[in-house]
Design a protein around this motif. Structure first.
Motif, short mmCIF file in Angstrom:
data_model
loop_
_atom_site.label_atom_id
_atom_site.label_comp_id
_atom_site.label_asym_id
_atom_site.label_seq_id
_atom_site.Cartn_x
_atom_site.Cartn_y
_atom_site.Cartn_z
N TYR A 236 -68.78 32.60 22.75
CA TYR A 236 -69.95 33.20 23.70
C TYR A 236 -70.98 33.60 22.68
N ASP A 267 -70.16 42.99 20.95
CA ASP A 267 -69.35 42.17 21.70
C ASP A 267 -69.23 40.60 21.16
N ASP A 278 -62.30 37.76 23.21
CA ASP A 278 -63.30 38.57 23.49
C ASP A 278 -63.13 39.99 23.21
N HIS A 361 -61.54 40.32 33.11
CA HIS A 361 -61.71 39.10 33.55
C HIS A 361 -60.42 38.20 32.82
N HIS A 368 -64.67 33.47 30.58
CA HIS A 368 -64.31 34.15 31.72
C HIS A 368 -63.72 33.01 32.37
N GLU A 391 -61.88 46.06 29.68
CA GLU A 391 -63.25 46.39 28.90
C GLU A 391 -64.00 47.29 29.79
N GLU A 415 -63.34 46.77 24.36
CA GLU A 415 -62.67 45.47 25.29
C GLU A 415 -61.56 44.90 24.30
N1 GLY Z 1 -68.50 38.70 26.26
C1 GLY Z 1 -68.41 38.62 27.77
C2 GLY Z 1 -67.61 39.64 28.34
O1 GLY Z 1 -67.24 40.71 27.77
O2 GLY Z 1 -67.06 39.30 29.47
#
Ligand code: GLY
Ligand code: MN
Ligand code: MN
Length: 454
Positions: A236, A267, A278, A361, A368, A391, A415
């Motif tokens: 992402y 992030d 992530d 998530h 996600h 997170e 996270e």
């Molecule tokens: N980087 C996207 C999230 O943490 O949900």
């Protein structure tokens, strides 16, 4: 991770793709047909495209990397259940765009029962629909493909007088498939661990490069250099926010200067063979937390630990968020950032002023990832094979009224990626410094040139 010694895990094999298709077809039933188009290529500007990313559902079921393809699954069909329509081989086009598998390659290399040129789909697909009563498909995701499907169904309808049997139920494919994707296999977990390992190295590279005066995009470059050095991509858009930019949840400008005394929130996660990681870490640009930064960082760390303690089979997914909210709210009261009772602050949602998002998530082929969080109105229970992020964060506005100066403009998130096991959990990203002490110690080591084998 040492790229010389840590070999990448094996890719998902033809046998696992075949198992996934069989399991899905069994759920869909004998009189069904399932239709999945590949992702369309997307124009960035002029003649230039975004890097092609295959549709996650399509990829999950066949691992075929090319655009302009359609997977059709026909449970119980004697002449083959798994069919692929794809681009024909073409010497001239391949000289421009790279190699194509062609229908022969789809059978030989990708385990399809049969494959046809995509240009023949209008001729062939109505015949495949005929006699099937239920169609599973992602309606509304691709308007052009929706119209094609209606056209094929109408072709069968036109043959009704000749005895053609028309499908009469149109069902959402995600209902079956996304529940299946929620549970990761051993080989998927290996790929997710590798994506996590790449991301851990990438965050270390950013910590090693950090110093007052560096630009956010230079830290982004460090992170993404490591992704590419291991054949990964950003899963992402990487977020690199120094100072008050760390409060912007979807910050993507990444162009400010990191100043002495700032925290920087990164992030960023790698995608490897389609599987995402992530990670967020928040660290001081100069290697030393101030007392206020450390107090909030410790609080976010305690909230994450409380959520992690709920990560085991049989516990409701939402218990982790509830635990994190309780710890954060209690800490905000102790620090004087909230007033009143714990119960009232939670019930009224006052804490959302500083913690406006959820605590995680599902994670998988999509960052996600797919899968229901609630079943029949209740939080679903955790089961082995589920993977998700934890997170928590705290975000204090730079101009927050009634808030002491020392807290203002601080944004912190921590996270990590967590897999549920038979008897608890495994943190896929555990190798990365997490607490304020660990982060500071790591940054001292990097500043002294130790312990960082590039
Ligand atoms: N980087 C996207 C999230 O943490 O949900
Ligand atoms: Mn996340
Ligand atoms: Mn994230």
């Amino acid at each position: 991770m040492n790229p010389m010694t840590d070999k990448p895990p094996a890719e998902i094999g033809a046998a696992e793709y075949a198992c996934r298709r069989s399991a899905l077809m069994e759920m869909a039933g004998e009189d069904a047909i399932l239709i999945l188009p590949s992702a369309p290529p997307r124009v960035r500007s002029g003649n230039s495209h975004y890097p092609y990313r295959q549709d996650s559902d399509f990829w999950y079921l066949c691992g075929f990397p090319e655009p302009e393809a359609v997977l059709v699954l026909i449970p119980g069909r004697a002449h083959g259940e798994a069919l692929l329509f794809c681009r024909d081989r073409d010497r001239d086009r391949e000289a421009w765009d790279g190699a194509r598998a062609g229908p022969e390659g789809a059978v030989e290399q990708h385990g399809m029962d049969d494959a046809y040129p995509i240009d023949d789909i209008d001729e062939i697909l109505p015949g495949l629909l005929e006699g099937r009563s239920r169609v599973y498909y992602h309606f509304g995701r691709d308007a052009d493909f929706d119209l094609k499907l209606i056209g094929w169904v109408n072709r069968v309808r036109a043959q009704r007088r000749q005895g053609a049997q028309l499908p009469h139920e149109f069902l959402d494919l995600g209902y079956l498939l996304h529940e299946q994707r929620l549970f990761k296999s051993r080989d998927e977990l290996r790929l997710m661990q590798y994506a996590a390992d790449i991301s851990v190295d990438a965050h270390r590279a950013a910590m090693a490069a950090a110093r007052p005066g560096i630009r956010e995009y230079e830290l982004q470059a460090e992170v993404e250099r490591v992704f590419r050095a291991h054949d990964g991509w950003p899963a992402y858009n990487s977020i690199v926010g120094a100072g008050a930019n760390g409060r912007v949840l979807h910050y993507v400008n990444n162009n400010a200067t990191c100043r002495d005394g700032d925290l920087v929130l990164i992030d960023a996660g790698a995608e490897y063979r389609g599987y995402a990681s992530d990670i967020t870490r928040t660290f001081p640009v100069n290697g030393c937390f101030t007392a206020a930064q450390r107090a909030l960082h410790d609080l976010v760390g305690a909230a994450q630990a409380a959520a992690l303690a709920q990560a085991r089979p049989g516990v409701p997914y939402e218990a982790g968020h509830a635990a994190a909210v309780e710890v954060l709210t209690d800490g905000l009261l102790r620090l004087g950032l909230l007033q009143g009772s714990l119960r009232k602050n939670i019930a009224s949602g006052q804490y959302k002023r500083f913690y406006p998002h959820k605590s995680g998530h599902w994670l998988g082929l999509d960052v996600h990832d797919v899968g229901d969080y609630r079943i029949d109105g209740e939080s679903r229970l955790l089961e082995p094979g589920m993977v998700f992020t934890i997170e928590p964060g705290l975000y204090i506005a730079a101009d927050a009224p009634g808030i002491a100066e020392k807290w203002r403009g601080i944004g912190i998130r921590i996270e990590d990626d967590v897999a549920i096991t038979d008897d608890g959990h495994r943190v896929l990203t555990a190798a990365l410094a997490r607490s304020a002490d660990e982060v500071e110690a790591t940054m001292v080591e990097y500043a002294q040139g130790w312990n960082f084998g590039r």
